[in-house]
Design a protein around this motif. Structure first.
Motif, PDB file in Angstrom:
ATOM      1  N   ALA A 118       1.133   3.998  -2.910  1.00 11.00           N
ATOM      2  CA  ALA A 118       0.790   5.379  -2.568  1.00 11.00           C
ATOM      3  C   ALA A 118       1.922   6.345  -2.901  1.00 11.00           C
ATOM      4  O   ALA A 118       1.673   7.503  -3.268  1.00 11.00           O
ATOM      5  CB  ALA A 118       0.448   5.471  -1.083  1.00 11.00           C
ATOM      6  N   SER A 119       3.155   5.879  -2.780  1.00 13.41           N
ATOM      7  CA  SER A 119       4.310   6.743  -3.066  1.00 13.41           C
ATOM      8  C   SER A 119       4.810   6.587  -4.496  1.00 13.41           C
ATOM      9  O   SER A 119       5.920   7.005  -4.810  1.00 13.41           O
ATOM     10  CB  SER A 119       5.451   6.418  -2.090  1.00 13.41           C
ATOM     11  N   TYR A 120       3.979   5.985  -5.340  1.00 17.92           N
ATOM     12  CA  TYR A 120       4.381   5.729  -6.731  1.00 17.92           C
ATOM     13  C   TYR A 120       4.698   7.029  -7.467  1.00 17.92           C
ATOM     14  O   TYR A 120       3.991   8.031  -7.347  1.00 17.92           O
ATOM     15  CB  TYR A 120       3.279   4.973  -7.467  1.00 17.92           C
TER      16      TYR A 120
ATOM     17  N   GLY B  85       0.816  -1.215   0.000  1.00 18.49           N
ATOM     18  CA  GLY B  85       0.000   0.000   0.000  1.00 18.49           C
ATOM     19  C   GLY B  85       0.845   1.258   0.000  1.00 18.49           C
ATOM     20  O   GLY B  85       0.570   2.207  -0.756  1.00 18.49           O
ATOM     21  N   LEU B  86       1.889   1.285   0.830  1.00 22.82           N
ATOM     22  CA  LEU B  86       2.774   2.445   0.882  1.00 22.82           C
ATOM     23  C   LEU B  86       3.543   2.611  -0.417  1.00 22.82           C
ATOM     24  O   LEU B  86       3.770   3.736  -0.885  1.00 22.82           O
ATOM     25  CB  LEU B  86       3.742   2.312   2.061  1.00 22.82           C
TER      26      LEU B  86
END
Length: 579
Positions: A492-494, A488-489
């Protein structure tokens, strides 16, 4: 003779690739336990331990089967290209003068600065196309920097080191972007062919040949790394680099990014979701102590990362001292440290040709075992899905020849002028989603669908010991939760892929996401196909698809493991804290 005794008495066949006991395929086994340990260690200790772990420390202060086959097939061509680059550097190391240390070559620009030109951090200026620039401004080595581009005429005002220009313009022959494919480069084509040939010769007989090769490829890097560490520690500035490496910044522990990258480093280093560990371990005796091996391989792999960090930072400390720059401005990650920073550092050492050859031999050996593992995982998956009538004499050799031929053809785009852009695109996306999802599903399916009771009974039958509570908690609750949070992180930081200052076009980003999802799609597709093959209502079909088949039940009975019918979610939850 019982089925169990039959299985354990099957010798390693020299003429046939597989044997059968009671109609079931039995795989050949390692010659001894040590072969499996060093093969797994060689897989876990890859290039990431050498050129990613030190950088992470510096920055932070310190249906599944088909998916595995798909991701292994995707990884092998692009990951193996690193060997072709390293081979060319080894070849170039035998030149009278190391070609990445001087300017004035056909590939150099007018902004080129030779290695050692700024020794001691002397502040010099030069005129470049009418612009007065301070040469010390570009000394912070960038990760595989793509700032300058000859074909596009977009060369920056500031120059580049001779080492960087050799990498960009001679080895890669870099074009203006992924749209500008250019032509196949002969020197890379030759190195790529030799790489594929070497890999084929090593895996052509499966573990029979691989088990012998890993004695050299898995153990020799430790000897070479030790030699390089001793030599680096004798140079000025090495102590500064080591102290920078081992001095913690506890304030960074408050940042979630630090913990995320620590999880990613260990997860991708050990590689539990790639399928290789399962494949390698399947050639062990059924009663091999898997708990001991898993702990041993994980500890040795991560300790190797720490040891590699000392080697890298001792060398980078010497380079920083020679350039008069802080260590933080010199260290980098990825191929940049392998093909820019380290070559420049070893070129400043006495007998630089020798140290250059030794370093790139380490690059080859630390990466080749990982590739062996991925190839073996892919071939094992292919062999398992082949109908029994295709299990003929020399099957492993035939599959290896066909597979490596396809690898060679699929790797040809990496030898073009735009090859490094394609390499970066694959590296950016290939494991973006798949490995997290595969690792999570492996834990959930085994623990909650197959059932902890069944799994614990299987392990107890294998090693004669019960699973401790902490193992069940970590494996079936903590690990999948951490992997889901990490995924998920990460999503999200893609950020869209870049290469130095180059930004990929929109169509390349779409291709990248197709790469990322290609190894995930087989999971739902296979699940749906399995449900459609079953009979009854939808609920009955789902339940039947998630129940072990009769072949597996017969295999468990061979080892006196009786089927447990009560494996509901409630039973699994209660079994977490009970034996």
């Amino acid at each position: 003779m019982t089925g169990k005794e039959q299985l354990e008495s099957v010798p390693l066949q020299e003429k046939l690739d597989v044997t059968c006991v009671e109609g079931e395929v039995v795989k050949p086994q390692w010659s001894n336990k040590f072969q499996c340990i060093i093969a797994l260690l060689g897989f876990s200790v890859g290039l990431g331990n050498l050129w990613r772990f030190p950088y992470v420390c510096q920055r932070n202060g310190g249906g599944i089967g088909f998916s595995i086959m798909t991701i292994s097939c995707l990884i092998v061509p692009y990951y193996s290209m690193v060997f072709a680059w390293a081979l060319y550097y080894i070849y170039s190391s035998f030149a009278t003068v190391l070609p990445w240390t001087t300017c004035g070559n056909a590939w150099n620009t007018r902004q080129c600065v030779a290695v050692g030109a700024l020794r001691g951090g002397i502040n010099r200026s030069t005129e470049i196309d009418g612009t007065i620039s301070n040469l010390t401004e570009y000394l912070a080595v960038k990760e595989v920097s793509g700032e300058a581009n000859i074909s596009s005429g977009a060369t920056k005002a500031f120059g580049h080191t001779a080492t960087e220009e050799f990498w960009q313009y001679k080895v890669l022959g870099i074009s203006s972007g992924i749209e500008d494919v250019g032509t196949v480069q002969l020197h890379l084509l030759i190195c790529w062919f030799l790489t594929c040939l070497f890999l084929f010769l090593c895996i052509m007989k499966g573990i029979r040949s691989l088990g012998k090769v890993v004695y050299v490829t898995a153990l020799m890097p430790y000897i070479l790394l030790t030699v390089l560490l001793i030599r680096a520690c004798m140079m000025p500035g090495s102590l500064d680099g080591i102290l920078y490496y081992v001095t913690p910044d506890f304030n960074r522990l408050q940042q979630s990014q630090v913990w995320l990258e620590a999880i990613l480093q260990v997860f991708f280093s050990v590689g539990p979701a790639w399928g290789t560990i399962i494949t390698m371990s399947s050639h062990n005796s059924p009663h091999n102590n898997i708990v001991r091996d898993s702990i041993l391989v994980t500890l040795l792999g991560e300790l190797t990362s720490v040891f590699s960090g000392f080697v890298v930072f001792a060398t980078v400390g010497f380079l920083a001292h020679d350039l008069g720059q802080p260590v933080a401005d010199v260290i980098t990650s990825g191929p940049g440290i392998g093909f820019i920073v380290y070559p420049e550092a070893v070129s400043l050492l006495p007998f630089s040709h020798l140290w250059s050859v030794l370093f790139f031999l380490i690059v080859l050996m630390m990466g080749v075992d990982t590739t062996f593992g991925n190839i073996e995982a892919a071939l094992a998956c292919i062999e398992d899905v082949l109908p029994r009538r295709f299990h003929v004499k020399h099957l492993q050799t035939i599959l290896a020849a066909l597979f490596m031929s396809l690898v060679f053809l699929s790797g040809l785009p990496y030898t073009t002028n735009a090859g490094v852009y394609m390499f970066q695109l694959f590296d950016w996306y290939v494991a973006a989603v798949a490995c997290f999802l595969i690792g999570t599903l492996e834990c959930l399916v085994v623990g909650w669908c197959y059932g902890m009771k069944r799994f614990a009974a299987d392990v107890e039958a294998m090693i004669g010991k019960r699973l401790p509570v902490i193992y069940k908690l970590m494996c079936f609750i903590v690990v999948p939760a951490l992997l889901m949070v990490a995924m998920g992180l990460a999503v999200a930081s893609y950020k869209p892929p870049t290469y130095g200052g180059y930004e990929y076009p929109y169509f390349a980003v779409i291709i990248g996401w197709c790469i990322a999802l290609s190894s995930v799609v087989p999971i739902p597709v296979t699940f749906v196909m399995q449900i459609l093959d079953e009979r009854g209502s939808l609920a009955q079909r789902v339940e039947s698809a998630m129940t072990p088949n009769s072949d597996w039940a017969r295999c468990r009975r061979r080892y006196d493991v009786h089927e447990r019918t009560n494996c509901t979610m409630k039973d699994n939850a209660l079994f977490l804290f009970n034996q």
